[in-house]
Design a protein around this motif. Structure first.
Motif, PDB file in Angstrom:
ATOM      1  N   ASP A  16       3.168   3.445   7.202  1.00 39.27           N
ATOM      2  CA  ASP A  16       1.876   2.772   7.177  1.00 39.27           C
ATOM      3  C   ASP A  16       1.904   1.546   8.090  1.00 39.27           C
ATOM      4  OD1 ASP A  16       3.591   1.219   5.718  1.00 39.27           O
ATOM      5  OD2 ASP A  16       2.420   1.216   3.873  1.00 39.27           O
ATOM      6  N   GLY A  17       0.862   0.742   8.009  1.00 44.42           N
ATOM      7  CA  GLY A  17       0.789  -0.484   8.798  1.00 44.42           C
ATOM      8  C   GLY A  17       1.092  -1.703   7.958  1.00 44.42           C
ATOM      9  N   ALA A  18       0.437  -2.813   8.282  1.00 41.59           N
ATOM     10  CA  ALA A  18       0.799  -4.099   7.684  1.00 41.59           C
ATOM     11  C   ALA A  18      -0.123  -4.454   6.523  1.00 41.59           C
ATOM     12  CB  ALA A  18       0.732  -5.190   8.738  1.00 41.59           C
ATOM     13  N   HIS A  46      -3.269   0.981   0.274  1.00 44.67           N
ATOM     14  CA  HIS A  46      -2.315   2.104   0.346  1.00 44.67           C
ATOM     15  C   HIS A  46      -3.050   3.407   0.671  1.00 44.67           C
ATOM     16  CE1 HIS A  46       1.230  -0.057  -0.775  1.00 44.67           C
ATOM     17  NE2 HIS A  46       0.922  -0.227  -2.064  1.00 44.67           N
ATOM     18  N   ARG A  47      -4.145   3.661  -0.019  1.00 47.73           N
ATOM     19  CA  ARG A  47      -4.877   4.916   0.167  1.00 47.73           C
ATOM     20  C   ARG A  47      -5.475   5.007   1.572  1.00 47.73           C
ATOM     21  NH1 ARG A  47      -7.618   4.792  -5.892  1.00 47.73           N
ATOM     22  NH2 ARG A  47      -6.053   6.143  -6.907  1.00 47.73           N
ATOM     23  N   GLU A  48      -5.917   3.897   2.125  1.00 48.29           N
ATOM     24  CA  GLU A  48      -6.462   3.911   3.485  1.00 48.29           C
ATOM     25  C   GLU A  48      -5.396   4.314   4.500  1.00 48.29           C
ATOM     26  OE1 GLU A  48      -9.207   0.960   5.083  1.00 48.29           O
ATOM     27  OE2 GLU A  48      -9.238   0.014   3.104  1.00 48.29           O
ATOM     28  N   TYR A  49      -4.202   3.767   4.356  1.00 41.99           N
ATOM     29  CA  TYR A  49      -3.130   4.124   5.286  1.00 41.99           C
ATOM     30  C   TYR A  49      -2.715   5.576   5.118  1.00 41.99           C
ATOM     31  CZ  TYR A  49      -2.362  -0.633   6.989  1.00 41.99           C
ATOM     32  OH  TYR A  49      -2.510  -1.854   7.604  1.00 41.99           O
ATOM     33  N   LEU A  50      -2.673   6.049   3.881  1.00 47.21           N
ATOM     34  CA  LEU A  50      -2.321   7.450   3.656  1.00 47.21           C
ATOM     35  C   LEU A  50      -3.399   8.375   4.205  1.00 47.21           C
ATOM     36  CD1 LEU A  50      -0.873   7.075   0.055  1.00 47.21           C
ATOM     37  CD2 LEU A  50       0.413   7.709   2.107  1.00 47.21           C
ATOM     38  N   ALA A  51      -4.667   7.997   4.043  1.00 48.91           N
ATOM     39  CA  ALA A  51      -5.756   8.797   4.597  1.00 48.91           C
ATOM     40  C   ALA A  51      -5.701   8.833   6.116  1.00 48.91           C
ATOM     41  CB  ALA A  51      -7.098   8.240   4.127  1.00 48.91           C
ATOM     42  N   GLY A 258       5.877   3.227  12.900  1.00 48.92           N
ATOM     43  CA  GLY A 258       4.920   2.592  12.006  1.00 48.92           C
ATOM     44  C   GLY A 258       4.406   1.323  12.636  1.00 48.92           C
ATOM     45  N   GLY A 259       3.759   0.501  11.835  1.00 45.26           N
ATOM     46  CA  GLY A 259       3.190  -0.723  12.372  1.00 45.26           C
ATOM     47  C   GLY A 259       3.518  -1.934  11.536  1.00 45.26           C
ATOM     48  N   CYS A 260       3.501  -3.101  12.192  1.00 47.80           N
ATOM     49  CA  CYS A 260       3.726  -4.358  11.488  1.00 47.80           C
ATOM     50  C   CYS A 260       2.466  -5.211  11.648  1.00 47.80           C
ATOM     51  CB  CYS A 260       4.990  -5.044  12.016  1.00 47.80           C
ATOM     52  SG  CYS A 260       5.741  -6.178  10.827  1.00 47.80           S
ATOM     53  N   CYS A 261       2.604  -6.506  11.813  1.00 46.79           N
ATOM     54  CA  CYS A 261       1.473  -7.432  11.749  1.00 46.79           C
ATOM     55  C   CYS A 261       0.303  -6.993  12.637  1.00 46.79           C
ATOM     56  CB  CYS A 261       1.917  -8.826  12.158  1.00 46.79           C
ATOM     57  SG  CYS A 261       3.183  -9.531  11.093  1.00 46.79           S
ATOM     58  N   GLY A 262      -0.872  -6.996  12.053  1.00 49.95           N
ATOM     59  CA  GLY A 262      -2.085  -6.679  12.786  1.00 49.95           C
ATOM     60  C   GLY A 262      -2.419  -5.213  12.860  1.00 49.95           C
ATOM     61  N   THR A 263      -1.519  -4.322  12.447  1.00 49.44           N
ATOM     62  CA  THR A 263      -1.811  -2.892  12.512  1.00 49.44           C
ATOM     63  C   THR A 263      -2.654  -2.480  11.308  1.00 49.44           C
ATOM     64  OG1 THR A 263       0.340  -2.421  11.494  1.00 49.44           O
ATOM     65  CG2 THR A 263       0.185  -2.275  13.887  1.00 49.44           C
TER      66      THR A 263
END
Length: 596
Positions: A16-18, A46-51, A258-263
């Motif tokens: 996922d992202g940040a 969490h659900r947004e990143y999984l979607a 994956g992504g970190c800050c701002g993703t």
């Protein structure tokens, strides 16, 4: 839940992202608190990143190691709530859940390994089988915790990720290739990588430099931050983010992304689309093995080091740089000390935190004009990583090959909110950073020799010796000691030689006391110096000439007592009295050094 090892046999794993920058926490409230105060909000993220297509989510627990180290009440409840929310979201898609642990402070009272282990065991008890240690600037205590995890959960998958600047160094001065190599060689870490600090393009360049048989992970920031009045924003576009990371995956360089800050979920969705276009393979080809061939040694000794390493007793002498911009008198003094027989000139870095001409610039000028070997002192105070590196590269280019790494005195000020000291690392970490700059493909073709300070007058000398061992382990080659002005200092020097071994070069500090007032001042106001009462009493009633003569006599006696346990002498010039030190060097050569 998903088996990470099986998935990596066929395709890359997408994280996922940040959470920290995407979840809208109230100002001044840590994102992790939302596990208890706004569980629906955390679950929605969490659900947004999984979607968006993520294969794995991180628990919203990044700051737990810091909270646990501070014994913050309720951190266990935050861990439990964060774990349950991530599991609840992941069950809907079959995604993997990683217990997320950010950096832990590392102190003598509470070592980082102890903190990591406590938090990791908390997650293991909750059912965690996948662990992510992320945004680390050091590996202090890390492998202890990983070992503890494997003891409790033998099939655990542990990913370790370091935060590095675009030049490949962490904020504590550790080089990413060295950190990755240590994880590779540990035999207990399952994957290693980079996250945070750098944007996609810079991280792509860094990732291509890392090798090894472990799966490699990259989780860059969306871009570089833009600071507004009220918040920090990242404006990196999802399409660019996905394209840069997709190229890495297509080349087979990385297997975990994956992504970190701002993703945001948009960044992850774009990356998902890129990854889905890649062909399915039976097994990801392992990256190139870390080279076990020893790097070519660069001949890098100057006259001082050659003499020191040959076993000859050396003389280093300290001369404080001027308070003004005029170096004329200073260069004349340095030339006289060179003619008297000094092998090395050492230059303090704004001693007692009072501004003087920069020690490194003075060292370069002396070396260039006189050909005299110089040892600039370099403090951790008031320089961040970039400034330190820039200065070191300049020193090397000017032919300066030695540096003394010390923490430095803090700047005394009543305006504590307005005048801030910069301490990005301590002397041990500074030494490690300096040593790491040299080698194949790095910034310096050959190494710099790093010395440190050894306080023979420390009240708890066993602690001082333990720190000296740590300094050697971090790349220092030897020590310059505080002045020897007592029998106890000689005993501590003897103990140092026995404990640190013959390979550690020790220059015993000798500083002539020149008056009773001078002796009293040093005893009471200069940290690390102890002048015995009998010395103070001997100076009562003496004029300048008599004081200097007595100071020379005492210095000679101290030098005789110290030299059997030292590789040379480190002379400190009181009040810039060059003529006095010329006399001292002459008498040392005639009365003391001749025996060696």
């Amino acid at each position: 839940m998903m088996n990470i090892r099986e998935l990596l046999q066929t395709r890359p794993l997408l994280f996922d992202g940040a959470m920290g920058t995407y979840y809208k926490a109230a100002p001044g409230v840590e994102c992790e608190q939302a596990n208890l105060t706004d569980p629906a909000g955390v679950l929605a993220v969490h659900r947004e990143y999984l979607a968006a297509g993520a294969d794995a989510v991180k628990t919203n627990t990044f700051s737990l190691p810091r909270l646990a180290a501070a014994h913050a009440p309720g951190w266990e409840q935050l861990a439990q709530a964060g774990w349950q929310l991530a599991v609840q979201a992941a069950e809907e898609t079959g995604a993997a859940v990683f217990a997320d642990l950010g950096p832990a402070p590392d102190t003598e009272a509470v070592p980082a390994g102890q903190v990591y282990t406590a938090v990791a065991k908390q997650f293991a008890a909750l059912g965690a089988r996948n662990f992510l240690f992320e945004t680390l600037s050091s590996d202090a205590g890390l492998l202890d915790a990983v070992g503890a995890i494997k003891a409790e959960v033998p099939d655990a998958f542990v990913l370790v990720s370091f935060a590095v600047l675009p030049d490949g160094y962490t904020r504590e001065g550790m080089y990413c290739k060295d950190l990755a190599r240590r994880m590779q060689e540990s035999g207990i870490v399952d994957a290693v990588g980079l996250n945070c600090v750098s944007a996609p393009g810079a991280m792509r360049t860094l990732a291509k430099q890392l090798g090894g048989t472990l799966p490699l992970s990259v989780m860059p920031n969306a871009g570089y931050p833009i600071v507004t009045r009220t918040q920090v924003k990242y404006q990196g576009r999802p399409e660019y983010f996905a394209r840069e990371l997709g190229r890495l995956a297509a080349e087979g360089t990385v297997q975990i992304l994956g992504g970190c800050c701002g993703t945001t979920p948009a960044h992850i969705a774009a990356l998902r689309a890129e990854l889905d276009r890649l062909p399915v393979v039976k097994k990801t080809a392992p990256a190139e093995e870390f080279s076990t061939v020893k790097k070519q040694t660069v001949e890098n000794e100057d006259a001082f080091l050659r003499k020191l390493n040959a076993g000859e007793k050396v003389i280093a002498i300290e001369l404080d740089s001027p308070r003004t911009a005029d170096l004329t008198g200073y260069l004349e003094g340095a030339k006289k000390l060179q003619a008297a027989g000094a092998d090395l000139l050492t230059i303090a870095d704004c001693p007692i935190a009072q501004a003087r001409m920069d020690s490194s610039l003075v060292a370069c000028r002396v070396h260039r004009e006189l050909g005299l070997c110089t040892l600039p002192h370099m403090t951790c105070r008031d320089r961040n990583l970039n400034a330190t590196k820039a200065l070191l590269l300049g020193l090397y280019a000017e032919g300066v090959r030695e540096v003394l790494a010390i923490t430095g005195d803090p700047i005394p000020t009543a305006e504590r909110d307005e005048v801030k000291n910069v301490y990005q690392f301590n002397s041990r970490k500074l030494a490690q950073y300096i040593v790491s700059l040299a080698g194949e493909g790095r910034e310096m073709p050959g190494p710099m020799t790093v010395f440190g300070a050894l306080n023979l007058n420390a009240r708890n000398f066993d602690v001082e010796l333990r720190r000296a061992k740590e300094k050697l382990e971090n790349g220092m080659s030897g020590f310059l000691t505080q002045p020897v002005l007592s029998a106890q200092a000689v005993e501590n020097l003897k103990k140092s030689r026995k404990t640190l071994g013959a390979d550690a070069k020790i220059l015993a500090g000798i500083m002539p006391v020149v008056s009773q007032r001078n002796a009293i001042f040093m005893e009471n106001e200069i940290n690390g110096i102890h002048v015995e009462d009998w010395i103070i009493e001997k100076f009562a009633g003496l004029d300048r000439a008599q004081g200097e003569e007595l100071g020379l006599a005492i210095s000679l006696e101290m030098a005789k007592a110290a030299l059997p346990y030292a590789d040379g002498l480190y002379l400190m010039t009181p009040f810039n009295r060059v003529a006095l030190m010329e006399r001292l060097i002459g008498r040392l050569k005639q009365e003391v050094l001749g025996a060696y």
